[in-house]
Design an enzyme around this catalytic site. Structure first.
Site, short mmCIF file in Angstrom:
data_model
loop_
_atom_site.label_atom_id
_atom_site.label_comp_id
_atom_site.label_asym_id
_atom_site.label_seq_id
_atom_site.Cartn_x
_atom_site.Cartn_y
_atom_site.Cartn_z
N HIS A 151 0.83 -1.20 0.00
CA HIS A 151 0.00 0.00 0.00
C HIS A 151 0.87 1.25 0.00
CE1 HIS A 151 -2.95 -2.95 1.46
NE2 HIS A 151 -3.87 -2.13 1.01
N ASP A 158 -4.80 -5.76 -7.86
CA ASP A 158 -5.05 -5.16 -6.56
C ASP A 158 -5.33 -3.67 -6.82
OD1 ASP A 158 -5.32 -4.83 -3.82
OD2 ASP A 158 -3.45 -5.85 -3.33
#
Length: 625
Positions: A272, A345
């Site tokens: 992330h 993702d």
């Protein structure tokens, strides 16, 4: 992952008959068939193999649908997007504002009308998941908004319902133990039951794609992003549980998603916020990371999610796997023989944005072999970048058609052309039923792992140790659970006949907080300490050491990583729960009280704190009484 939700009424097929949400009641099957121009009655594709679709019933009709789509509609079908709001047409003003700021539309209905997206992802923080009936109304509003468009198609509505640490739909839905806890239980039957029940509840709310299970093999105790989201460190054990959960979800009509290919289990960087590098050799990848993905494919997995990681042994270009042709087309599709949907993702994560700009990432992902583009930071930038790439010849329209065909096959396989609607009656009869909640409790009882029990410290005796002090980490609970951990443990122990008092001390207790806990322990017969990701320098260690100095029996309960036990060599008793959700903490309380015996075993090894090269407790270790 980052996301958003929806705005206000657009007048594109909205129906105000259901009142405050602005969404519609469940339409009839006839309405679906009418909305899709009569083509869909024969589009239900068997939930068998993904490959060789030329022989699948309805294939010709799926191709006919694609042939009628405009280029813009084709591009839109590739995207799965966030949107703020509890309603497809009438969200709160704050959510309208967020949508305008981030997406340039007011509502989910406007998002669909403008971009014709093929999928939408739900998040709790985007206010998509307030309660089951609201979720069902939102899902129906989204489906109607899409089906009311010219050449309208049903929408894949997705969420991250992994259970445990990552869960977007909370109470009153049934919440199960997370993956590593299920790994500690070791039961494929339990994993299949979890998928079947969770899938049935999601489908009742109109959610038809779940980004679960996690197929990563977690071999790095310091992994900051996977950890307890993985079933464990043994690739064969992980593979069996992944395949069982996949079968459970898909038997319930929900597309399961194995993630994060080619394997995110040995990183020390969170993708992330950074760009992890996996240093495994090709041989180690085959023996470790690939095993659960192969099992998922054999189980008929509907979709596979990519990882934003660099894996030099598989592709030496330095590109993230999400953008790697050698990884996606060469290995996943070519070597592993997978011809289902591949989804990225979130494209808002730093791991995929490090090397290329937001306009290049979606184009490169499609060139690599991806089908669905998840949650770009700017949908407008991403959408027009793909459109431009086709118009300028970098991508062919035929390449888009390949991905759209896979996506439509998935929608057909999950029955969305026949009936995409959430049924309010099914919400009441399915979501969070007593039977489902009881199954979750029983599964949780099989996961709690007893690691230390010196001198028969456990189980606690409510006659000799009636007064309990529960201290420790009180971090926010995962989505939709009661929390915080000390309060849940204290309440559960009190229900079991003890008098338990909660005293939160946090993950980094100060000297004053430690003093307060030590003083409180003087009035207790025993102390339970909830620990959370303890390190050598953590003041949680100081807290435990000082409590041990009081002479009271001290029980440590590691509420996330089981590795905490290595930091407490003197503690007389230690349990691992693998997560701090209510279902796991209540099960731990029943073990502490002796109502059930501990049956879990470690799905990962625990290394010594003073010598990480040596194993303190191996995979499969676990005590009982």
């Amino acid at each position: 992952m980052h996301d958003t939700s929806t705005g206000s009424d657009t007048g594109t097929g909205s129906d105000t008959r259901t009142g405050s949400t602005g969404n519609t009641a469940r339409p009839s099957r006839r309405a679906v068939l009418t909305a899709t121009a009569g083509l869909t009655a024969a589009l239900t594709v068997p939930a068998t193999a993904h490959a060789a679709a030329h022989g699948v019933p309805g294939e010709r009709r799926l191709r006919a649908l694609i042939s009628r789509m405009t280029l813009e509609e084709k591009v839109g079908q590739l995207f799965v997007m966030r949107v703020y709001g509890h309603s497809a047409t009438a969200p709160d003003q704050a959510d309208v504002d967020a949508n305008l700021r981030e997406i340039g539309v007011r509502t989910a209905a406007e998002l669909i009308a403008k971009y014709r997206v093929g999928g939408i992802i739900y998040f709790a923080w985007a206010h998509n998941t307030r309660d089951p009936h609201q979720i069902a109304d939102l899902s129906n509003g989204i489906q109607r908004a899409s089906l009311d468009q010219p050449r309208g198609l049903p929408v894949l509505i997705a969420t991250d319902q992994e259970h445990g640490a990552v869960c977007r739909v909370g109470r009153p839905a049934t919440l199960f133990p997370g993956a590593m806890a299920v790994g500690a239980g070791g039961s494929r039957s339990d994993a299949r039951t979890l998928g079947r029940i969770s899938g049935a509840e999601l489908r009742a709310m109109g959610i038809n794609q779940d980004y679960s299970p996690d197929a990563d093999v977690n071999v790095n105790p310091a992994n900051p992003v996977i950890g307890v989201r993985s079933f464990g460190a043994d690739p064969d054990a992980v593979a069996g549980l992944v395949a069982a959960e996949v079968r459970g979800y898909q038997a319930a009509g929900v597309a399961a998603t194995a993630k994060h290919f080619p394997g995110h289990g040995d990183t020390a960087v969170d993708s992330h916020y950074g760009f992890p590098v996996i240093t495994h050799s090709r041989e180690l990848w085959e023996e470790l990371d690939a095993v659960p993905f192969r099992a998922a494919i054999r189980a008929g997995i509907d979709s596979v999610m990519t990882a934003h990681i660099q894996f030099p042994a598989l592709d030496g270009s330095g590109d993230p796997a999400t953008l790697s042709g050698p990884v996606i087309t060469g290995i996943l599709r070519g070597e592993l023989g997978y011809d289902g949907v591949v989804i990225t993702d979130s494209l808002g994560m730093q791991g995929v944005r490090t090397k290329y700009g937001d306009d290049r990432v979606p184009v490169l992902a499609l060139k690599a072999g991806v089908d669905q583009l998840l949650n770009p930071p700017s949908l407008d930038v991403a959408f027009h970048a793909v459109l431009k790439a086709v118009r300028e010849g970098e991508l062919t329209e035929a390449r888009l058609d390949e991905s759209i065909l896979r996506i439509l096959r998935l929608k057909a396989r999950r029955g969305l052309f026949d009936d995409p609607w959430a049924d309010p009656a099914a919400v009441d009869s399915t979501v969070g039923t007593k039977a489902h909640l009881a199954r979750a409790d029983r599964i949780a009882e099989r996961t709690t792992t007893l690691l230390v029990n010196e001198g028969g410290t456990l189980p606690l005796d409510r006659r000799r140790q009636h007064r309990l002090l529960v201290v420790g980490a009180d971090l926010a609970s995962p989505s939709g659970t009661t929390g915080p951990p000390t309060g849940v443990l204290a309440a559960a122990l009190t229900e079991l006949g003890f008098t338990a008092t909660a005293l939160p001390t946090g993950t980094a207790p100060s000297a004053a907080t430690v003093d307060k806990a030590v003083t409180a322990a003087q009035d207790a017969d025993a102390v339970v300490v909830a620990t959370y990701n303890v390190t050598a320098s953590s003041t949680q260690r100081t807290l435990v050491e000082r409590l041990l100095g009081t002479g009271r029996p001290v029980v440590a309960v590691a509420v996330r990583n089981p590795y905490d036990v290595a930091q407490f060599p003197a503690v007389p008793a230690c349990l691992a729960t693998y997560c701090w959700t209510d279902v796991e903490l209540r099960a731990a309380a029943r073990v502490l009280a002796g109502r059930v015996r501990p049956r879990g075993t470690l799905p990962v090894p625990v290394q010594r704190a003073d010598d990480p090269a040596r194993v303190l407790y191996p995979i499969g270790y676990g005590l009982t009484y």
